[in-house]
Design a protein around this motif. Structure first.
Motif, short mmCIF file in Angstrom:
data_model
loop_
_atom_site.label_atom_id
_atom_site.label_comp_id
_atom_site.label_asym_id
_atom_site.label_seq_id
_atom_site.Cartn_x
_atom_site.Cartn_y
_atom_site.Cartn_z
N MET A 210 -17.04 14.53 -12.95
CA MET A 210 -15.98 13.70 -13.83
C MET A 210 -15.93 14.22 -15.14
SD MET A 210 -16.02 9.49 -14.68
CE MET A 210 -14.48 8.91 -14.44
N PRO A 211 -14.95 14.62 -15.52
CA PRO A 211 -14.60 15.24 -16.95
C PRO A 211 -15.08 14.31 -18.30
CG PRO A 211 -12.60 14.81 -15.80
CD PRO A 211 -13.43 14.48 -14.86
N PRO A 212 -15.35 14.56 -19.28
CA PRO A 212 -15.61 13.73 -20.34
C PRO A 212 -14.45 13.31 -20.78
CG PRO A 212 -15.78 16.24 -21.13
CD PRO A 212 -15.65 16.23 -19.70
N PRO A 213 -14.39 12.07 -21.34
CA PRO A 213 -13.03 11.38 -21.91
C PRO A 213 -12.56 12.12 -22.99
CG PRO A 213 -15.00 10.01 -22.61
CD PRO A 213 -15.48 11.26 -21.69
N ALA A 214 -11.29 12.07 -23.05
CA ALA A 214 -10.46 12.68 -24.10
C ALA A 214 -10.94 12.14 -25.36
CB ALA A 214 -9.02 12.64 -24.04
N PRO A 215 -11.16 13.06 -26.42
CA PRO A 215 -11.53 12.37 -27.68
C PRO A 215 -10.28 11.36 -28.29
CG PRO A 215 -11.06 14.91 -27.88
CD PRO A 215 -10.67 14.36 -26.44
N LYS A 216 -10.80 10.51 -29.00
CA LYS A 216 -10.34 9.41 -29.39
C LYS A 216 -9.42 9.86 -30.82
CE LYS A 216 -10.05 4.78 -31.03
NZ LYS A 216 -10.95 3.22 -30.97
N TRP A 217 -10.13 10.78 -31.49
CA TRP A 217 -9.50 11.46 -32.77
C TRP A 217 -9.21 12.94 -32.72
CZ3 TRP A 217 -8.78 8.08 -36.92
CH2 TRP A 217 -9.62 6.64 -36.83
N SER A 218 -8.18 13.13 -33.08
CA SER A 218 -8.01 14.53 -33.65
C SER A 218 -7.98 14.84 -34.75
CB SER A 218 -6.38 14.79 -33.06
OG SER A 218 -5.55 14.47 -33.92
N ASN A 219 -8.16 16.26 -35.25
CA ASN A 219 -8.09 16.75 -36.55
C ASN A 219 -7.16 16.17 -37.57
OD1 ASN A 219 -10.68 18.01 -36.63
ND2 ASN A 219 -9.99 19.62 -35.73
N ASP A 220 -5.83 16.07 -36.96
CA ASP A 220 -4.61 15.57 -37.51
C ASP A 220 -4.80 14.20 -37.97
OD1 ASP A 220 -3.77 18.08 -37.61
OD2 ASP A 220 -2.26 17.71 -35.62
N ASP A 221 -5.19 13.49 -36.73
CA ASP A 221 -5.76 11.96 -36.89
C ASP A 221 -6.72 11.46 -38.34
OD1 ASP A 221 -3.93 11.28 -34.82
OD2 ASP A 221 -5.85 11.13 -33.56
N ILE A 222 -7.64 12.41 -38.41
CA ILE A 222 -8.58 12.36 -39.28
C ILE A 222 -7.75 12.73 -40.76
CG2 ILE A 222 -10.93 13.21 -40.33
CD1 ILE A 222 -11.34 13.77 -37.25
N ALA A 223 -7.24 14.04 -40.74
CA ALA A 223 -6.53 14.16 -41.86
C ALA A 223 -5.47 13.33 -42.30
CB ALA A 223 -6.04 15.45 -41.87
N ALA A 224 -4.91 12.45 -41.65
CA ALA A 224 -3.98 11.38 -41.93
C ALA A 224 -4.51 10.06 -42.52
CB ALA A 224 -3.10 11.12 -40.70
N LEU A 225 -5.78 10.23 -42.50
CA LEU A 225 -6.78 8.70 -43.23
C LEU A 225 -6.80 8.91 -44.70
CD1 LEU A 225 -9.39 8.41 -40.62
CD2 LEU A 225 -7.16 7.21 -40.75
N PRO A 226 -5.74 8.24 -45.54
CA PRO A 226 -5.72 8.44 -47.11
C PRO A 226 -7.11 8.13 -47.45
CG PRO A 226 -4.31 6.91 -46.43
CD PRO A 226 -4.74 7.44 -45.12
N ALA A 227 -7.74 7.15 -47.29
CA ALA A 227 -9.13 6.78 -47.66
C ALA A 227 -10.32 7.75 -47.44
CB ALA A 227 -9.44 5.32 -47.48
#
Length: 151
Positions: free
Chosen positions: A1-18
């Motif tokens: 069984m393949p690992p689950p897809a990551p919940k976060w991408s680098n773009d998601d992380i970069a979009a977090l202002p705080a």
């Protein structure tokens, strides 16, 4: 069984202002530490001194509110600055009332030196910003500070 897809991408992380603010904090704090080390100050001590220059005679409670520290912490901060003869308290005939705090000549001199270095570091080009960008960033950071009072 393949690992689950990551919940976060680098773009998601970069979009977090705080979170971006936390990342920006580290190099800025390092530079401030260098500036203040030359004067044997911490950033919070500098905050106390510059507020006292801007508002001579301010009370300990108001000073704590302005630099965003607890009143208990403020007592310790003030004790160290009093010991270094950077400020004084006007305690004469103040029974039951707030005791005004003022900079000494040594305190004013230190604020002048450290303040010049802080102002130079805060020039927009030194922060990689244009004038309008620096103004907008400052406005947004003040909004964040105000919002944090409700957390």
């Amino acid at each position: 069984m393949p690992p689950p897809a990551p919940k976060w991408s680098n773009d998601d992380i970069a979009a977090l202002p705080a979170w971006t603010l936390v990342q920006a904090y580290h190099p800025v704090a390092r530079r401030f530490s260098e500036i203040f080390a030359a004067e044997q100050l911490s950033p919070v001590q500098f905050g106390v001194l510059i507020q006292l220059e801007a508002t001579p005679g301010i009370s300990q409670a108001e000073l704590a509110r302005r630099i965003l520290v607890r009143q208990q912490s403020m007592a310790e901060l003030l004790a160290g600055l009093l010991e270094r003869d950077l400020l004084r308290r006007d305690a004469d005939n103040r029974r039951g009332r707030a005791i005004p705090i003022h900079l000494t000549d040594a305190g004013r001199s230190l604020v002048g030196r450290a303040g010049d270095a802080v102002a130079a570091f805060n020039r927009p080009r030194n922060l990689g910003l244009g004038d309008d960008e620096a103004e907008q960033l400052n406005l947004l950071l003040h909004k964040l500070i105000e919002a944090s009072r409700r957390w």
